[in-house]
Every structure is written in C-alpha cells, then in structure tokens.
Design an enzyme around this catalytic site. Structure first.
Site, PDB file in Angstrom:
ATOM      1  N   ASP A   1      58.340  46.340  14.297  1.00 36.22           N
ATOM      2  CA  ASP A   1      57.429  47.417  13.640  1.00 36.22           C
ATOM      3  C   ASP A   1      56.052  47.014  13.016  1.00 36.22           C
ATOM      4  O   ASP A   1      56.246  45.798  12.142  1.00 36.22           O
ATOM      5  CB  ASP A   1      58.452  47.949  12.459  1.00 36.22           C
TER       6      ASP A   1
ATOM      7  N   GLU B   1      63.650  56.457  10.823  1.00 37.75           N
ATOM      8  CA  GLU B   1      62.964  55.313  10.236  1.00 37.75           C
ATOM      9  C   GLU B   1      61.270  55.532  10.153  1.00 37.75           C
ATOM     10  O   GLU B   1      60.727  56.327  10.717  1.00 37.75           O
ATOM     11  CB  GLU B   1      63.201  54.091  11.193  1.00 37.75           C
TER      12      GLU B   1
END
Length: 519
Positions: free
Chosen positions: A35, A217
């Site tokens: 990420d 998320e």
C-alpha cells in the site's frame, strides 16, 4: 494492511528479471512493497511512503519505505522512514503538514510533517493483538522520523481498526482534523475529529454498502468540484475491498455524496444495493450489483489507492498499489516485488447517473513521439504500430469509430508468431471493453493470474477514445477521457514486443492515432 502470508524470503531466490522493471512506475530497489502510505507534497517534493519489508521481497516485517519525486514519474528511494520493531508492525496511514502547529511538534514558521499510522501490536506488547492509531513526526522535511512517546493516540480495542487517512476540515462552523479509518471486518468506515492530532473524538460511521463481501481497507475522503464548478462541490469516499472486487480479489470502490464535518451521506446513485451486496439473494444479483457499483479501476491490479495531502493548486492526485492479494507474493520478479500505479489526477464529471470520477494519468509532457496518424480505414489486416522499447514506457492514444466492425482489437506486447500477447478489444454490440492477459507471457506462476477483465464503455458520438500506457510489466487503459480505467500486470516473454490494431466483422475508422515513448 494485514496479511497472513509468510514473511520470510523464499528459500530459493528467483533469477533477477530486469526486463520486467518498470520505467515510470515506482518499485523498491530490491524489496517488497504494498500500500502507498503518507502521500504528501512538501517544499517542492512529492513524498511516497509505502508498506515495505526491508528484509525481503514478500510480505512481512511491515515498515514505511520512502521515495520522493519532483514530477511523479521518476522516483528516488530513501532509507526506511518508520521502522517496525519488536512491539509493532507499522501498517498503513497518512501524512499531513501541520501548518498551524496544532500538535506542537514543530513551529508556526517551520511546521512538522505528522504521520498517522496503524500500530499492529505484536504478542507480548501492552496492546497485544490490537490495531490502533499512532503518530510519528518529522522536522526535517520528511527525511527522518520520531515516534510520539505517548502512542497509541486512538484505540478501539479492536484487532482490525486501521488505515487512517487524516485531512484538515474547514467550514464556517468548524476547523479541525478529521480521520477516516476502517473497522475492516465490519465493512465500516469510522470517522473521528481532533484539534491537535493527539486526542480524538468519534463522529460517525458509514457502511456496509455496495461491495462488502471482503474486508474494507485504505479509505480516503475528499471534496471535488463537479465539472470544475466551485459552487457545486461533492465529496468522494474511496473504500478499498479485499476480496470481492469487480474483477476478483482486491480493488477500489468509491461513493459520491456529501460530508458536513460529522457524517458522510452518499447520493442515491452511488448505492448499487441499499442493504449491501452480501445481503442479495443469489450470485447473479451480487454480480449485477458489483457491475453497478462505482469502481476506481475495473482491472485486477489497482488496490489501496489514496490521495496526496497538500498537493499544489488543490489538485487531487492518487496512487494505487499495482497488484492483487490473490497472487501478490508470487509475482515472477526479482529482486524486487510489486510496483505502484501511475499517479492519476481525479476530477468529478456530471452524467446521467450523477457525478462520477474521471482519471487522467500524470505523464509530465515529456514523451517522445513515435507515430502520429489519422483517418485510417481499419479492417482484418493488422495495422502495425511501433514496437515496445525495452527500458521505456509506451503511450498509445487512439480515437476509433467502430463503424460496421463487430470488434476492434489492439494486440500489445505480442510475439511475432501470434501465440502470445495482451489483447485489448471493444465490442460495439454490447459496449464492453475487454482486457485479456490469458496469453500474455508468464501466467502459470499462480492459478488466478491468467484472466480476462471487462468494463461497460459507451461510445460518445460513435467514437471510442483510448489512452494506454504500457510499461514493461503493466498495461493501464484510460477509456473515454478516463471515465473507465482498467489496470493489469503482464509478464511478456523477452521477444514479445509487437503492437498492432485490427478490426473484425466490418470496417472501423481510426480517427486519431498517436504513439510515444516515455522513459
């Protein structure tokens, strides 16, 4: 972001694969990344922090890696910024420039950069087994970081409370910091407010909604004017989901609505199913609802997209992780593994269904033109385009009127014998744009990799507009001026460099065709 995947290096390291190293997509030098975190612009530099395993090229030992750029295309990697230790892994989060020195970490003249990240506490620590939000700060422009000595600053005693995105909210009634984070397994976005980044009060929550079959998320929440009108501003809430995305595995959905400093309320057109997809009665209903949800990307390889804080000229620019948790640890690259998408500038455009995001890749205007042509009649005989260039990305822009053709097909990174290649095709009959990587080269490293993705794309005045960026191991497709995007990884054989365009079942007209190189 969390994962149960093994954190160790493979026992036998694969041979290095320099031919797959992207030219203009960021990769770590020789380690794993996932990420994007803490995207922030400060003092002329774009900072990209990211989930990083400093000790290997698979997921584990989570820390924040760091890279900087002046143009969002060419990146310089720096030492690890915020390191995990024996008590915590450093999961995803964000960075703000504390202009008002609300935290006291800097001064009014020299504001600190403040990172808000998820502490994933390890067994044996005081907060064992929980995820909570913590702070670190930098007083030298983001190059070195100090963890706050009173971490964590916000906990819910939850094992899945993570991924804080913090922004400054200003209105006539209020001025404060707002955090959007997730209770991942409850499919909820949770919102908090603070005056000093240290003490947080609960505001509201949102969800489940739309794609809620997997964990939620990496949320983001920001305002954008519709069609550039400052008097007509909507708010966009990005929520990444894994698994359960439209193309399978990981992906990013979004909602358009309003935020009043307390709650986010989506417009009706953002909701594919008021009670959430998982409550629908059968697989066919879920599939239809997924198609109606709003997706940042219809491909397999764009996840955890978040936007830059403090970007110049109020631009809203996002970067995503160009991978999918279905096969992330098995990609056939070495010594690095994983890359980021291109930076993409977001705008809101009005349409029949309401305001919708459009995305434009940030290319910098430094491309070298290889071909420029137009008004070409296209039939079954392939029109050969310039070959891909090792060590450079290729930008292909086309405007095509399908005419009587049943299908228009662009073959990318293909072998001369036709056995390998990535195929981008458009069928005017059903209005679907399809990206097929099932014969794109190396596909057998994971059973879920060889795939075919498609998205609904309507012609505009009878024309299909495409902007395609091909970079060593990836294809990013921006259709109809960025209204629809598909991103897929591909791993072609070294000899597969040919590009061509053809039509089937009739005659199409290529109104515009431009090919350029970007290195």
């Amino acid at each position: 972001m969390s994962s149960s995947l093994d954190a160790a290096r493979p026992e036998t390291a694969p041979a290095e694969t320099p031919r797959f190293r992207p030219a203009v997509h960021f990769t770590a030098r020789d380690t794993w990344l996932n990420d994007p975190n803490g995207l922030v612009f400060h003092d002329g530099l774009y900072h990209l922090f990211f989930q990083n395993n400093p000790y290997g090229n698979v997921w584990g030992n989570m820390s924040w890696g760091h890279a900087t750029s002046t143009d969002l295309l060419r990146w310089t990697e720096h030492p690890v910024a915020i390191a995990g230790d024996e008590t915590e892994d450093i999961f995803s989060g964000s960075v703000v420039v504390d202009h008002g020195n609300t935290s006291g970490f800097g001064t009014a003249e020299s504001p600190a950069l403040v990172a808000i990240y998820t502490s994933a506490f390890k067994a044996g620590s005081v907060h064992s087994g929980t995820q909570a939000q913590s702070l670190a700060y930098s007083v030298d422009g983001g190059m070195t970081w100090q963890k706050y000595d009173r971490n964590p600053v916000l906990t819910r005693d939850s094992a899945h409370f993570r991924d804080p995105k913090v922004f400054r909210y200003e209105s006539a009634q209020d001025s404060c910091w707002v955090m959007v984070a997730v209770e991942a397994q409850q499919q909820k976005v949770v919102l908090y407010r603070s005056d000093d980044l240290k003490t947080w009060d609960f505001l509201s929550d949102f969800g489940p909604a739309n794609a809620d079959a997997g964990e939620w998320e990496c949320p983001d929440l920001f305002p954008l004017p519709v069609d550039g009108d400052p008097e007509n501003v909507n708010w966009v809430l990005i929520v990444n989901v894994n698994p359960g995305a439209v193309a399978g595995g990981s992906g990013g959905q979004y909602f358009v609505g309003q935020f009043d400093g307390v709650s986010f309320v989506p417009e009706a057109g953002s909701l594919a199913a008021p009670a959430g997809i998982t409550s629908l009665p059968d697989d066919a209903s879920r599939s239809e609802a997924l198609q109606q949800s709003l997706w940042l990307d219809w491909g397999r390889d764009c996840y955890a997209s978040v936007s830059f804080s403090n970007a110049p000229d109020d631009r809203r620019i996002i970067i995503g992780w160009m991978n999918n948790w279905d096969y992330a640890n098995q990609l056939p690259t070495a010594p690095w593994r994983s890359s980021m998408t291109l930076a993409r500038e977001l705008r809101l455009s009005s349409g029949n269904g309401g305001a919708r995001l459009v995305q434009h890749p940030v290319l910098g205007g430094s491309e070298e033109e290889l071909l420029h042509a137009g008004n070409i009649e296209l039939g079954a005989s392939a029109l050969r385009l310039p070959d891909a260039v090792p060590g450079a990305a290729q930008v292909i822009e086309a405007e095509i009127a399908p005419g009587t053709a049943e299908r228009v097909e662009l073959r990318l990174l293909a072998s001369s014998d036709g056995r390998q290649g990535t195929v981008l095709s458009y069928a005017a009959g059903n209005g679907r744009l399809t990206l097929d990587r099932s014969r794109s080269g190396e596909t057998t490293f994971h059973e879920k990799f060889a795939s075919v993705e498609s998205a609904p794309v309507g012609l505009e005045d009878g024309v299909l507009k495409l902007l395609i960026v091909v970079d060593q191991c990836s294809v990013e497709v921006f259709a109809q001026d960025g209204k629809v995007v598909l991103t897929d990884l591909v791993f072609p054989e070294a000899h597969s460099q040919e590009n061509s365009l053809a039509a089937e079942g009739g005659i199409a007209t290529v109104l515009k065709l431009a090919v350029s190189s970007l290195a």
